[in-house]
Design a protein around this motif. Structure first.
Motif, PDB file in Angstrom:
ATOM      1  N   GLY A 114       0.819  -1.210   0.000  1.00 42.53           N
ATOM      2  CA  GLY A 114       0.000   0.000   0.000  1.00 42.53           C
ATOM      3  C   GLY A 114       0.850   1.256   0.000  1.00 42.53           C
ATOM      4  N   SER A 115       1.947   1.228   0.756  1.00 38.06           N
ATOM      5  CA  SER A 115       2.844   2.382   0.817  1.00 38.06           C
ATOM      6  C   SER A 115       3.525   2.611  -0.525  1.00 38.06           C
ATOM      7  CB  SER A 115       3.895   2.177   1.906  1.00 38.06           C
ATOM      8  OG  SER A 115       4.760   3.295   1.995  1.00 38.06           O
ATOM      9  N   LEU A 116       3.944   1.537  -1.165  1.00 36.37           N
ATOM     10  CA  LEU A 116       4.584   1.665  -2.476  1.00 36.37           C
ATOM     11  C   LEU A 116       3.621   2.246  -3.499  1.00 36.37           C
ATOM     12  CD1 LEU A 116       6.657  -1.652  -2.707  1.00 36.37           C
ATOM     13  CD2 LEU A 116       7.514   0.682  -2.329  1.00 36.37           C
ATOM     14  N   LEU A 117       2.338   1.878  -3.389  1.00 35.16           N
ATOM     15  CA  LEU A 117       1.342   2.399  -4.330  1.00 35.16           C
ATOM     16  C   LEU A 117       1.170   3.910  -4.198  1.00 35.16           C
ATOM     17  CD1 LEU A 117      -1.419  -0.371  -4.214  1.00 35.16           C
ATOM     18  CD2 LEU A 117       0.048   0.224  -6.160  1.00 35.16           C
ATOM     19  N   LYS A 118       1.468   4.434  -3.009  1.00 33.44           N
ATOM     20  CA  LYS A 118       1.378   5.888  -2.812  1.00 33.44           C
ATOM     21  C   LYS A 118       2.768   6.523  -2.799  1.00 33.44           C
ATOM     22  CE  LYS A 118       0.213   7.373   1.302  1.00 33.44           C
ATOM     23  NZ  LYS A 118      -0.521   7.584   2.576  1.00 33.44           N
ATOM     24  N   SER A 119       3.737   5.771  -3.418  1.00 30.91           N
ATOM     25  CA  SER A 119       5.129   6.247  -3.538  1.00 30.91           C
ATOM     26  C   SER A 119       5.781   6.489  -2.191  1.00 30.91           C
ATOM     27  CB  SER A 119       5.178   7.539  -4.388  1.00 30.91           C
ATOM     28  OG  SER A 119       4.639   7.303  -5.676  1.00 30.91           O
ATOM     29  N   GLY A 120       5.419   5.670  -1.222  1.00 32.83           N
ATOM     30  CA  GLY A 120       5.997   5.785   0.101  1.00 32.83           C
ATOM     31  C   GLY A 120       7.097   4.763   0.333  1.00 32.83           C
ATOM     32  N   PRO A 121       7.659   4.721   1.551  1.00 35.32           N
ATOM     33  CA  PRO A 121       8.747   3.800   1.868  1.00 35.32           C
ATOM     34  C   PRO A 121       8.236   2.405   2.222  1.00 35.32           C
ATOM     35  CG  PRO A 121       8.247   5.139   3.770  1.00 35.32           C
ATOM     36  CD  PRO A 121       7.357   5.633   2.661  1.00 35.32           C
ATOM     37  N   VAL A 202     -14.351   1.382   6.072  1.00 33.08           N
ATOM     38  CA  VAL A 202     -14.380   0.145   5.290  1.00 33.08           C
ATOM     39  C   VAL A 202     -13.300  -0.804   5.788  1.00 33.08           C
ATOM     40  CG1 VAL A 202     -14.009  -0.840   2.989  1.00 33.08           C
ATOM     41  CG2 VAL A 202     -15.344   1.264   3.242  1.00 33.08           C
ATOM     42  N   GLY A 203     -12.138  -0.239   6.149  1.00 40.80           N
ATOM     43  CA  GLY A 203     -11.049  -1.049   6.671  1.00 40.80           C
ATOM     44  C   GLY A 203     -11.408  -1.725   7.974  1.00 40.80           C
ATOM     45  N   ASP A 239       2.681   4.244   6.800  1.00 45.15           N
ATOM     46  CA  ASP A 239       1.303   4.722   6.633  1.00 45.15           C
ATOM     47  C   ASP A 239       0.910   4.480   5.178  1.00 45.15           C
ATOM     48  OD1 ASP A 239      -1.100   6.000   6.450  1.00 45.15           O
ATOM     49  OD2 ASP A 239      -0.355   7.980   7.030  1.00 45.15           O
ATOM     50  N   ALA A 240       0.000   3.533   4.976  1.00 46.30           N
ATOM     51  CA  ALA A 240      -0.385   3.156   3.609  1.00 46.30           C
ATOM     52  C   ALA A 240      -1.825   3.505   3.284  1.00 46.30           C
ATOM     53  CB  ALA A 240      -0.156   1.661   3.412  1.00 46.30           C
ATOM     54  N   GLN A 241      -2.471   4.319   4.129  1.00 44.90           N
ATOM     55  CA  GLN A 241      -3.847   4.726   3.868  1.00 44.90           C
ATOM     56  C   GLN A 241      -3.932   5.555   2.584  1.00 44.90           C
ATOM     57  OE1 GLN A 241      -7.087   4.870   5.044  1.00 44.90           O
ATOM     58  NE2 GLN A 241      -6.776   3.183   6.448  1.00 44.90           N
ATOM     59  N   PRO A 242      -4.937   5.338   1.738  1.00 43.61           N
ATOM     60  CA  PRO A 242      -6.029   4.366   1.864  1.00 43.61           C
ATOM     61  C   PRO A 242      -5.777   3.054   1.118  1.00 43.61           C
ATOM     62  CG  PRO A 242      -6.530   5.866   0.079  1.00 43.61           C
ATOM     63  CD  PRO A 242      -5.164   6.260   0.598  1.00 43.61           C
ATOM     64  N   TYR A 243      -4.571   2.924   0.522  1.00 43.27           N
ATOM     65  CA  TYR A 243      -4.320   1.771  -0.341  1.00 43.27           C
ATOM     66  C   TYR A 243      -4.316   0.451   0.416  1.00 43.27           C
ATOM     67  CZ  TYR A 243      -3.134   5.320  -3.769  1.00 43.27           C
ATOM     68  OH  TYR A 243      -3.190   6.398  -4.619  1.00 43.27           O
ATOM     69  N   ASP A 244      -3.849   0.480   1.667  1.00 42.84           N
ATOM     70  CA  ASP A 244      -3.856  -0.762   2.451  1.00 42.84           C
ATOM     71  C   ASP A 244      -5.284  -1.279   2.637  1.00 42.84           C
ATOM     72  OD1 ASP A 244      -4.504   1.377   4.060  1.00 42.84           O
ATOM     73  OD2 ASP A 244      -3.289   0.749   5.763  1.00 42.84           O
ATOM     74  N   THR A 245      -6.233  -0.350   2.773  1.00 43.81           N
ATOM     75  CA  THR A 245      -7.636  -0.760   2.939  1.00 43.81           C
ATOM     76  C   THR A 245      -8.137  -1.518   1.709  1.00 43.81           C
ATOM     77  OG1 THR A 245      -8.227   1.023   4.463  1.00 43.81           O
ATOM     78  CG2 THR A 245     -10.015   0.070   3.159  1.00 43.81           C
ATOM     79  N   TRP A 246      -7.866  -0.973   0.540  1.00 46.70           N
ATOM     80  CA  TRP A 246      -8.375  -1.616  -0.670  1.00 46.70           C
ATOM     81  C   TRP A 246      -7.701  -2.964  -0.915  1.00 46.70           C
ATOM     82  CZ3 TRP A 246     -12.179   1.028  -0.056  1.00 46.70           C
ATOM     83  CH2 TRP A 246     -12.198   2.415  -0.014  1.00 46.70           C
ATOM     84  N   ILE A 247      -6.426  -3.075  -0.559  1.00 52.07           N
ATOM     85  CA  ILE A 247      -5.745  -4.375  -0.671  1.00 52.07           C
ATOM     86  C   ILE A 247      -6.358  -5.374   0.303  1.00 52.07           C
ATOM     87  CG2 ILE A 247      -3.555  -5.605  -0.387  1.00 52.07           C
ATOM     88  CD1 ILE A 247      -2.136  -2.997  -1.193  1.00 52.07           C
ATOM     89  N   LEU A 248      -6.642  -4.909   1.519  1.00 53.45           N
ATOM     90  CA  LEU A 248      -7.228  -5.786   2.531  1.00 53.45           C
ATOM     91  C   LEU A 248      -8.628  -6.260   2.134  1.00 53.45           C
ATOM     92  CD1 LEU A 248      -6.042  -4.018   5.798  1.00 53.45           C
ATOM     93  CD2 LEU A 248      -5.485  -6.359   5.104  1.00 53.45           C
ATOM     94  N   VAL A 249      -9.363  -5.423   1.419  1.00 51.24           N
ATOM     95  CA  VAL A 249     -10.686  -5.842   0.943  1.00 51.24           C
ATOM     96  C   VAL A 249     -10.545  -7.049   0.023  1.00 51.24           C
ATOM     97  CG1 VAL A 249     -12.626  -5.191  -0.530  1.00 51.24           C
ATOM     98  CG2 VAL A 249     -11.805  -3.587   1.210  1.00 51.24           C
TER      99      VAL A 249
END
Length: 282
Positions: A114-121, A202-203, A239-249
């Motif tokens: 999720g973090s990588l999807l938002k260009s994070g570490p 949703v998460g 911090d991977a919000q909100p991408y971690d939520t969609w992956i978890l779904v």
């Protein structure tokens, strides 16, 4: 109509279904009152009780509200002996290696992806105080979010699973869990204030569904749900919000499908709040 049998020798009284209403009222009452004061009158609250922070007694009390509520109800219906039996659920450690791998490997991968999807570490930045400070926070986290599980999985889940399939119990708890967090999004200075509530909500539902088969697989134990919760707030994960939520779904959909034989039937669901409790409902 609900009937609670008189406890037999050595067996605590069964916590009745209507106790769940009291559980939610006490939980929300504690958290929303303590946090609400800082939302409605922040200056007065700060002057009277001090600035709210992660180490403030009010913060701990608000976070521990589900556990406080659970302990009150267990003591009321089961007494001290019932509380001891309730706490013994912490020692129910048997769970499949697959679920252990899910908690300790899959959850971190979700955060990293999720973090990588938002260009994070891949990992959260190390604070100036060094890794030791982060490890100290990780240890402190054991006494925050995981303590909630005394209530959500300790009381609410088994009561709901007496009357519905585990997946619906998880959805209901997740919905209420998400709403319970709502005041934190109006509290300045918290990570919640920077997040969008909808993905978080949703998460919460998704996570409550995900922990349900873990909870039932351990026979109603609290250790593995607590470890699951601990991973969710591990300070090392970015911090991977909100991408971690969609992956978890997506992950939750796979988990539910793979466990559909137990998620949609009450046959193997854990329904005891206090191990060995007696009584029945009709």
């Amino acid at each position: 109509m609900t009937e609670v049998a008189t406890p037999t020798a050595g067996h605590p009284r069964r916590v009745p279904p209507l106790a769940i209403a009291a559980y939610f009222l006490i939980t929300f009452g504690i958290t929303w009152t303590l946090i609400g004061v800082y939302i409605v009158s922040p200056e007065w609250a700060s002057q009277a009780f001090g600035e709210i922070s992660g180490s403030h007694p009010f913060f701990f009390a608000a976070t521990w509200a589900p556990a406080i509520s659970a302990f009150i109800l267990v003591l009321y219906f089961g007494g001290v002996a019932g509380l001891k039996a309730f706490l013994s659920r912490l020692l129910m450690w048997r769970c499949s290696t697959g679920w252990a791998a899910f908690i300790f490997l899959v959850i971190p991968i979700v955060y990293m992806a999720g973090s990588l999807l938002k260009s994070g570490p891949l990992l959260a930045p190390i604070p100036p105080e060094s890794v030791a400070a982060m490890v100290a926070v990780l240890f402190m986290m054991l006494f925050l979010g995981p303590i909630e599980e005394f209530g959500w999985r300790g009381v609410a889940q088994p009561i709901l699973q007496r009357h519905m399939a585990p997946i619906w119990a998880g959805v209901i708890i997740g919905t209420i869990w998400g709403i319970w967090h709502l005041p934190a999004f109006f509290l300045s200075g918290t990570v919640f204030a920077e997040w969008n509530f909808l993905p978080f909500f949703v998460g919460n539902i998704t996570l409550a569904v995900l922990v349900t088969p873990i909870f039932n697989r351990s026979g109603g134990g609290l250790l593995w749900p607590m470890l699951f919760h601990w991973q969710l707030i591990n300070p090392f994960w970015p911090d991977a919000q909100p991408y971690d939520t969609w992956i978890l779904v997506v992950v939750a959909a796979v988990v539910v499908w793979c466990n559909r034989n137990t998620m949609f039937t009450r046959e193997d669901a854990a329904t005891e709040v206090i191990p060995g409790e007696t009584g029945h409902e009709r």
